[in-house]
Motif scaffolding. Structure first.
Motif, PDB file in Angstrom:
ATOM      1  N   ASP A 234      -3.832   5.485  -1.943  1.00 58.90           N
ATOM      2  CA  ASP A 234      -4.387   6.147  -2.678  1.00 58.90           C
ATOM      3  C   ASP A 234      -4.785   5.461  -4.058  1.00 58.90           C
ATOM      4  O   ASP A 234      -3.808   4.395  -4.407  1.00 58.90           O
ATOM      5  N   GLU A 235      -6.017   5.415  -4.401  1.00 62.44           N
ATOM      6  CA  GLU A 235      -6.504   4.405  -5.420  1.00 62.44           C
ATOM      7  C   GLU A 235      -5.695   4.577  -6.531  1.00 62.44           C
ATOM      8  O   GLU A 235      -5.562   3.640  -7.445  1.00 62.44           O
TER       9      GLU A 235
ATOM     10  N   GLY B 141       1.505  -0.296  -9.841  1.00 56.87           N
ATOM     11  CA  GLY B 141       2.765  -1.226  -9.936  1.00 56.87           C
ATOM     12  C   GLY B 141       3.403  -1.827  -8.653  1.00 56.87           C
ATOM     13  O   GLY B 141       2.466  -2.030  -7.847  1.00 56.87           O
ATOM     14  N   TRP B 142       4.477  -1.737  -8.378  1.00 60.39           N
ATOM     15  CA  TRP B 142       5.237  -2.016  -7.358  1.00 60.39           C
ATOM     16  C   TRP B 142       4.890  -1.060  -5.966  1.00 60.39           C
ATOM     17  O   TRP B 142       4.887  -1.713  -4.993  1.00 60.39           O
ATOM     18  N   GLU B 143       4.637   0.091  -6.417  1.00 59.93           N
ATOM     19  CA  GLU B 143       4.298   0.964  -5.036  1.00 59.93           C
ATOM     20  C   GLU B 143       2.995   0.522  -4.387  1.00 59.93           C
ATOM     21  O   GLU B 143       2.880   0.473  -3.461  1.00 59.93           O
ATOM     22  N   ARG B 144       1.929   0.501  -5.314  1.00 62.26           N
ATOM     23  CA  ARG B 144       0.787  -0.305  -4.893  1.00 62.26           C
ATOM     24  C   ARG B 144       0.781  -1.497  -4.219  1.00 62.26           C
ATOM     25  O   ARG B 144       0.120  -1.609  -3.123  1.00 62.26           O
ATOM     26  N   LEU B 145       1.414  -2.409  -4.851  1.00 62.21           N
ATOM     27  CA  LEU B 145       1.411  -3.813  -4.336  1.00 62.21           C
ATOM     28  C   LEU B 145       2.408  -3.801  -2.854  1.00 62.21           C
ATOM     29  O   LEU B 145       1.977  -4.359  -1.811  1.00 62.21           O
ATOM     30  N   ARG B 146       3.350  -2.915  -2.784  1.00 62.64           N
ATOM     31  CA  ARG B 146       4.140  -2.615  -1.565  1.00 62.64           C
ATOM     32  C   ARG B 146       3.080  -2.167  -0.447  1.00 62.64           C
ATOM     33  O   ARG B 146       3.229  -2.636   0.841  1.00 62.64           O
ATOM     34  N   PHE B 147       2.276  -1.154  -0.698  1.00 62.83           N
ATOM     35  CA  PHE B 147       1.532  -0.621   0.262  1.00 62.83           C
ATOM     36  C   PHE B 147       0.514  -1.542   0.666  1.00 62.83           C
ATOM     37  O   PHE B 147       0.396  -1.764   1.869  1.00 62.83           O
TER      38      PHE B 147
ATOM     39  N   GLY C 173      -4.588   9.039   7.666  1.00 59.53           N
ATOM     40  CA  GLY C 173      -4.292   7.357   7.599  1.00 59.53           C
ATOM     41  C   GLY C 173      -3.062   6.976   7.150  1.00 59.53           C
ATOM     42  O   GLY C 173      -3.062   5.582   7.069  1.00 59.53           O
ATOM     43  N   ALA C 174      -2.010   7.917   7.085  1.00 64.58           N
ATOM     44  CA  ALA C 174      -0.549   7.355   6.644  1.00 64.58           C
ATOM     45  C   ALA C 174      -0.180   6.279   7.699  1.00 64.58           C
ATOM     46  O   ALA C 174      -0.394   6.501   8.807  1.00 64.58           O
TER      47      ALA C 174
END
Length: 278
Positions: A164-165, A169-175, A191-192
């Motif tokens: 999800d654009e 934070g860390w959720e974005r980087l972890r993905f 696409g999960a």
């Protein structure tokens, strides 16, 4: 000049040398692309990293999940697991030089002239090569910065599973890190990412499918070369080439020649590895 891509070496330095002898690698002219996971599971991680680093501009290497795990251990963010074989590198006299070089490797590499792109595991279907390039740079900026230990502390985990654009934070980087270095199967509608299933295609429950088979995948048209999925083994189609053939598990180490009119594959057998459990 010839360009060869080589699958996950994982510390198997003797196998790498045998493969380079088979392809007739010319250090003065040829270029090697490595799919990541230079280290771990095999006995000579330090020698592998030292050799690839020594190739300078003749080598391109992307980061794999085992490479990131090594960097996380070295930072103090996590500890070694029972099957990690990283002592030779972590105790090497040139440890800091090797780790710094490894940390500066990209998560995604794209050659605009040939159309080839290199990634450890793959791309989620929402990303085209331009978006992948930008997101890789976003994560690499953190890897190169003062917050890298904090990144490693937040890196482990499977959530979020869908891009999800608006992630921050860390959720974005972890993905981002998980997508580049761990993707195998995806849910075709959303696409999960699925991390529970690691077997070959056909072993997964419905409706999961390999990431590269999703019809609406935005990276179609770019030729993606990847490793990571040893149970997929050698696989190719019009726009993907998978070359992790299980060297660390006593199977083969594989290279593909990317220059020229046709893909040509080369493999050397790898001995069973008594230093790890099967």
């Amino acid at each position: 000049m010839a360009r060869y891509a080589i699958g996950d070496v994982q510390g198997c330095f003797d196998s790498l040398r045998a493969l380079l002898e088979q392809i007739g690698f010319d250090r003065a002219r040829d270029e090697l692309w490595f799919t990541g996971d230079l280290v771990n599971r095999g006995p000579r991680s330090a020698d592998v990293v030292r050799f690839v680093k020594g190739l300078g501009e003749r080598a391109v290497c992307v980061l794999g999940n085992h490479d990131l795990h090594l960097l996380a251990i070295a930072s103090g963010a996590t500890t070694r697991g029972p099957r990690d074989t990283l002592t030779d590198l972590l105790e090497a006299t040139d440890r800091e030089e090797l780790l710094a070089w490894l940390a500066s490797r990209p998560l995604f590499h794209r050659d605009a002239v040939s159309g080839h792109a290199l990634v450890h595991a793959g791309l989620p279907p929402q990303w085209d090569p331009d978006r992948a390039t930008a997101l890789a740079a976003e994560a690499q900026a953190v890897l190169a910065g003062s917050g890298v230990r904090e990144l490693f502390q937040h890196m482990y985990g499977d959530e979020p599973r869908c891009w999800d654009e608006r992630l921050t934070g860390w959720e974005r980087l972890r993905f981002i890190v998980n997508a580049f270095t761990r993707i195998r199967f995806c849910e075709p509608a959303t696409g999960a990412l699925d991390f529970a299933n690691k077997g070959p295609p056909g072993s997964q429950p419905e409706p999961l499918c390999p990431w590269f088979e999703i019809p609406w995948r935005k990276s179609r048209g770019a030729h993606l070369v990847f490793g990571h999925w040893s149970m997929l083994d050698l696989y190719w189609s019009d726009d993907v080439t998978a070359i992790d053939t299980g060297c660390a598990w006593g199977r083969r180490l594989t290279a593909v020649r990317l220059s020229g009119d046709e893909r040509r594959f080369y493999s050397v057998p790898c001995p069973g590895n008594p230093w790890i459990d099967p």
